[in-house]
Design a protein around this motif. Structure first.
Motif, PDB file in Angstrom:
ATOM      1  N   GLY A 112       0.798  -1.216   0.000  1.00  0.00           N
ATOM      2  CA  GLY A 112       0.000   0.000   0.000  1.00  0.00           C
ATOM      3  C   GLY A 112       0.832   1.267   0.000  1.00  0.00           C
ATOM      4  O   GLY A 112       0.279   2.366  -0.030  1.00  0.00           O
ATOM      5  N   HIS A 113       2.143   1.130   0.016  1.00  0.00           N
ATOM      6  CA  HIS A 113       3.034   2.290   0.006  1.00  0.00           C
ATOM      7  C   HIS A 113       3.819   2.315  -1.298  1.00  0.00           C
ATOM      8  O   HIS A 113       4.214   1.274  -1.813  1.00  0.00           O
ATOM      9  N   SER A 114       4.052   3.505  -1.816  1.00  0.00           N
ATOM     10  CA  SER A 114       4.832   3.641  -3.040  1.00  0.00           C
ATOM     11  C   SER A 114       5.767   4.827  -2.928  1.00  0.00           C
ATOM     12  O   SER A 114       5.556   5.738  -2.126  1.00  0.00           O
ATOM     13  N   GLY A 115       6.818   4.797  -3.714  1.00  0.00           N
ATOM     14  CA  GLY A 115       7.793   5.872  -3.724  1.00  0.00           C
ATOM     15  C   GLY A 115       8.989   5.481  -4.560  1.00  0.00           C
ATOM     16  O   GLY A 115       9.079   4.363  -5.049  1.00  0.00           O
ATOM     17  N   ARG A 116       9.911   6.413  -4.713  1.00  0.00           N
ATOM     18  CA  ARG A 116      11.139   6.145  -5.461  1.00  0.00           C
ATOM     19  C   ARG A 116      12.268   5.696  -4.543  1.00  0.00           C
ATOM     20  O   ARG A 116      13.129   4.909  -4.921  1.00  0.00           O
ATOM     21  N   TYR A 117      12.288   6.219  -3.320  1.00  0.00           N
ATOM     22  CA  TYR A 117      13.373   5.954  -2.378  1.00  0.00           C
ATOM     23  C   TYR A 117      12.850   5.201  -1.166  1.00  0.00           C
ATOM     24  O   TYR A 117      11.730   5.419  -0.726  1.00  0.00           O
ATOM     25  N   ILE A 118      13.694   4.340  -0.634  1.00  0.00           N
ATOM     26  CA  ILE A 118      13.375   3.656   0.621  1.00  0.00           C
ATOM     27  C   ILE A 118      14.637   3.713   1.476  1.00  0.00           C
ATOM     28  O   ILE A 118      15.754   3.589   0.959  1.00  0.00           O
ATOM     29  N   ARG A 119      14.466   3.958   2.768  1.00  0.00           N
ATOM     30  CA  ARG A 119      15.615   3.983   3.654  1.00  0.00           C
ATOM     31  C   ARG A 119      15.263   3.324   4.981  1.00  0.00           C
ATOM     32  O   ARG A 119      14.105   3.256   5.372  1.00  0.00           O
ATOM     33  N   MET A 120      16.321   2.859   5.635  1.00  0.00           N
ATOM     34  CA  MET A 120      16.184   2.286   6.968  1.00  0.00           C
ATOM     35  C   MET A 120      17.148   3.029   7.873  1.00  0.00           C
ATOM     36  O   MET A 120      18.300   3.265   7.498  1.00  0.00           O
ATOM     37  N   TYR A 121      16.675   3.423   9.032  1.00  0.00           N
ATOM     38  CA  TYR A 121      17.518   4.078  10.029  1.00  0.00           C
ATOM     39  C   TYR A 121      17.546   3.213  11.281  1.00  0.00           C
ATOM     40  O   TYR A 121      16.508   2.894  11.848  1.00  0.00           O
ATOM     41  N   LEU A 122      18.745   2.824  11.714  1.00  0.00           N
ATOM     42  CA  LEU A 122      18.928   2.012  12.912  1.00  0.00           C
ATOM     43  C   LEU A 122      19.140   2.916  14.114  1.00  0.00           C
ATOM     44  O   LEU A 122      20.044   3.750  14.123  1.00  0.00           O
ATOM     45  N   SER A 123      18.321   2.756  15.138  1.00  0.00           N
ATOM     46  CA  SER A 123      18.519   3.540  16.352  1.00  0.00           C
ATOM     47  C   SER A 123      19.179   2.711  17.452  1.00  0.00           C
ATOM     48  O   SER A 123      19.877   3.251  18.299  1.00  0.00           O
ATOM     49  N   VAL A 124      18.987   1.377  17.434  1.00  0.00           N
ATOM     50  CA  VAL A 124      19.640   0.492  18.404  1.00  0.00           C
ATOM     51  C   VAL A 124      20.107  -0.767  17.662  1.00  0.00           C
ATOM     52  O   VAL A 124      19.304  -1.425  16.999  1.00  0.00           O
ATOM     53  N   ILE A 125      21.397  -1.074  17.793  1.00  0.00           N
ATOM     54  CA  ILE A 125      21.964  -2.292  17.202  1.00  0.00           C
ATOM     55  C   ILE A 125      22.338  -3.234  18.329  1.00  0.00           C
ATOM     56  O   ILE A 125      22.932  -2.819  19.324  1.00  0.00           O
ATOM     57  N   ASP A 126      21.975  -4.503  18.198  1.00  0.00           N
ATOM     58  CA  ASP A 126      22.322  -5.500  19.209  1.00  0.00           C
ATOM     59  C   ASP A 126      23.346  -6.446  18.602  1.00  0.00           C
ATOM     60  O   ASP A 126      23.267  -6.814  17.440  1.00  0.00           O
ATOM     61  N   ILE A 127      24.314  -6.845  19.412  1.00  0.00           N
ATOM     62  CA  ILE A 127      25.381  -7.744  18.931  1.00  0.00           C
ATOM     63  C   ILE A 127      25.379  -9.018  19.745  1.00  0.00           C
ATOM     64  O   ILE A 127      25.239  -9.008  20.930  1.00  0.00           O
TER      65      ILE A 127
END
Length: 92
Positions: free
Chosen positions: A77-92
């Motif tokens: 249901g979503h459309s666009g030219r660009y997609i991005r992901m932003y990580l706020s917490v990374i677990d190792i």
């Protein structure tokens, strides 16, 4: 508007300090799912955004309790030219 049933981009990123990733689809498309393949380090908390122009972004998904392994995220249901992901917490 161009519709793609499946668009697959594969990339391996070996950077511990990366906070995000942005992809240009080359034109406006309708999205269905985002497949994230996490290894030992994974996004514990992250957001996915879509944009038509790369300037104005709409949040289409937020995760606050991510896990290692595969995450298949429905963003139908979503459309666009660009997609991005932003990580706020990374677990190792």
């Amino acid at each position: 508007m161009q519709t793609m049933k499946r668009y697959r981009r594969c990339c391996i990123i070996i950077l511990w300090n990366i906070k995000g990733l942005m992809l240009d689809m080359g034109g406006k498309i309708s999205f269905t799912t985002v497949d994230l393949y996490w290894q030992t380090a994974y996004g514990k908390s992250y957001d996915i955004y879509i944009s038509d122009d790369g300037e104005t972004w709409t949040t289409v998904y937020s995760e606050t309790n991510g896990r290692a392994g595969v995450a298949v995220i429905d963003i139908s249901g979503h459309s666009g030219r660009y997609i991005r992901m932003y990580l706020s917490v990374i677990d190792i």
